[in-house]
Structure formats: C-alpha cells, structure tokens
Design an enzyme around this catalytic site. Structure first.
Site, short mmCIF file in Angstrom:
data_model
loop_
_atom_site.label_atom_id
_atom_site.label_comp_id
_atom_site.label_asym_id
_atom_site.label_seq_id
_atom_site.Cartn_x
_atom_site.Cartn_y
_atom_site.Cartn_z
N SER A 123 0.71 -1.68 0.10
CA SER A 123 -0.07 0.07 0.15
C SER A 123 1.02 1.33 -0.15
O SER A 123 2.33 1.07 0.91
CB SER A 123 -1.12 0.08 1.77
OG SER A 123 -1.58 0.93 1.55
N TYR A 141 -2.13 -0.21 10.42
CA TYR A 141 -2.22 -0.62 9.35
C TYR A 141 -0.93 -0.13 8.30
O TYR A 141 -0.30 -0.97 7.19
CB TYR A 141 -3.18 -0.12 8.74
CG TYR A 141 -3.47 -0.35 6.84
CD1 TYR A 141 -3.48 -1.91 6.60
CD2 TYR A 141 -3.97 0.85 6.07
CE1 TYR A 141 -3.68 -1.53 5.30
CE2 TYR A 141 -3.48 0.51 4.92
CZ TYR A 141 -3.75 -0.79 4.37
OH TYR A 141 -3.69 -1.19 2.75
C1 8X3 Z 1 -4.97 1.34 0.55
C2 8X3 Z 1 -4.75 2.43 0.43
O1 8X3 Z 1 -4.89 5.25 1.17
O2 8X3 Z 1 -6.52 3.71 1.90
O3 8X3 Z 1 -3.99 0.26 1.67
O4 8X3 Z 1 -4.76 3.91 3.23
S1 8X3 Z 1 -5.27 3.63 2.33
#
Ligand code: 8X3
Length: 250
Positions: free
Chosen positions: A136, A149
């Site tokens: 990500s 995350y």
């Molecule tokens: C997903 C991208 O910008 O929502 O991994 O973290 S974000």
C-alpha cells in the site's frame, strides 16, 4: 503447460478481480478465502479452472489444512498473489483498539509470511515462480490513523525486497504492488466496520482506484519477460497525492 496461480482474499474486491483476470489470461486459479460459499458461487460462474479453497489467513493451521487439501497442486504454484489483508479503524494510536492492531498484524504480516514460507521451497526447487504482494502507499506515506495498518504494509514492502535479496541467483520474481485510495471493494467498509456513510464521505469525488485496475496491474506484471523483475509499483488515483498538511497546535 497451463500456469497455476494462488490468490488469497479471492472472495471479493481485488482478489476476485485478480482471479477473473488471471483466468482470462489462461491460468488455472486457486482462489483462497475464509468465505467458502462465496468462492463456490464464484466457481459456478467462472468454471472448473477456478479452484476454491477455504483459508483463514489468521490461522497457520487453516493455511496448512488448505494447502494439504490441494492434492499436490501447492507444489506447482507459478504465481502467488498475496492479496489478503485489511485495515481496521482510523483512530489515533492512543485510542485505537489493540485487537484491531492484532488482527491486522496476524493477517497482513503473519498469514502472508507463513503462506509464502510454505510455498517458497517448491518454487526454489523448480527455480520458477512469481510472488506478488499487496502492499500500500500507506507502507511508505504515514498519515493520521494509519499507525499499525501502514506499518504492516511497510513490512510487506520490505519483506518483498528482502525476498528478492534471498532469491538472488534464482529465476523467482517478487513484486510489491502499492495502491493508494481504492473504492468499490470491501476494504473501506471493513475499515469503518460497516459505516457506509463514512465510506461514502471518504471517497466522495475521489475517482479512486478500482479493483479492475489492480487486476490489470497483476496481469501486466505477470506478462513481463522472465528476465525482468518489477520490484515495486506505486499507484494512486490522480486525485490523491502525499498525505495531509501538518496540524499545528500551540
Ligand atoms: C489503502 C490505501 O490510502 O486507504 O491501502 O491507506 S489507503
């Protein structure tokens, strides 16, 4: 010989779109996910080249059972797409639910590394294979509330690069795909625990990345000549750039 892919998180979103694209590209696709009934109904639509297997990425035992049920196919995976992963919450670190952190670590890090570790020896033995990990932009760009995350995705990025280091001298390739803002999948509904209004607010006007965009990217990476390794590929919608402005407080 027909090529075989294993895609995790195959029951919806990126995973489902990736399965559809790889089938169109001529792969036999093993689709792994917790929700077996969703995979089975997908199989009805997609046909016998799609093989559903129940796999809970939070349980190494479940991963073992899933692989054991594949009757040897697990030893001939040409393409592993480590797509399963999730974000939970957007609370600041002092307010976040620690159980959410644990779930993200178990799924995004432990499940991904365990499955990879289980499949790597046969790839090395055959001196062939491509591993595509779902990272990500959050693995590179910190933003408020991304705390664990983003950190799990930083792990996935560095794990991908370190795999490359370990696999030097083999023909095995590894890529980390790093998408930014994505919509139209369960990702944000899961993140906001079903709060659809918050999901809608987050994506209003963003014209964000769609699952099919990521499926196309996987297909492109997998179709590169064997002497090329795409190390990392970072993708954002045009509407997104690099994080919020700092907040000043006296
Ligand atoms: C997903 C991208 O910008 O929502 O991994 O973290 S974000």
């Amino acid at each position: 010989m027909i090529k075989r892919a294993l895609v995790t998180g195959a029951s919806a979103g990126f995973g489902e779109a990736i399965c559809r694209q790889l089938l169109a590209d001529g792969y036999q696709v093993i689709g792994a996910a917790r929700r077996l009934e969703k995979l089975q109904s997908l199989q009805k639509e997609l046909g016998d080249n799609f093989i559903p297997v129940q796999m809970d990425m939070r349980s190494t035992q479940s991963i073992d059972q899933a692989l054991a049920s594949l009757e040897g196919r697990e030893n001939q995976i040409d393409l592993l797409v480590n797509n399963a992963g999730l974000a939970l919450g957007l609370d600041k670190a002092n307010q976040a639910d620690f159980r959410d952190w644990l779930t993200m670590i178990e799924t995004n890090i432990i499940g991904l590394t365990y499955l990879t570790r289980q499949l790597l020896p046969s790839m090395v033995e055959r001196n062939s294979g491509l591993i595509i990990n779902m990272g990500s932009t959050a693995g590179t760009v910190p933003y408020p509330g991304a705390n664990v995350y983003g950190s799990t995705k930083a792990f996935v990025k560095q794990f991908s690069l370190n795999l490359r280091a370990d696999l030097a001298g083999t023909k095995i390739r590894v890529t980390n795909i790093e998408p930014g803002l994505c919509e139209g999948t369960e990702f944000s509904t899961v993140r906001f625990k079903g709060d659809e209004e918050r999901v809608a607010q987050t994506y209003a006007g963003a014209h964000a990345i769609q699952a099919v965009d990521i499926a196309n990217t996987v297909s492109w990476i997998a179709s590169q000549p064997e002497h090329l390794n795409i190390n990392r590929i970072e993708i954002m919608p045009v509407s997104q750039t690099f994080g919020p402005q700092p907040v000043f407080r006296d």
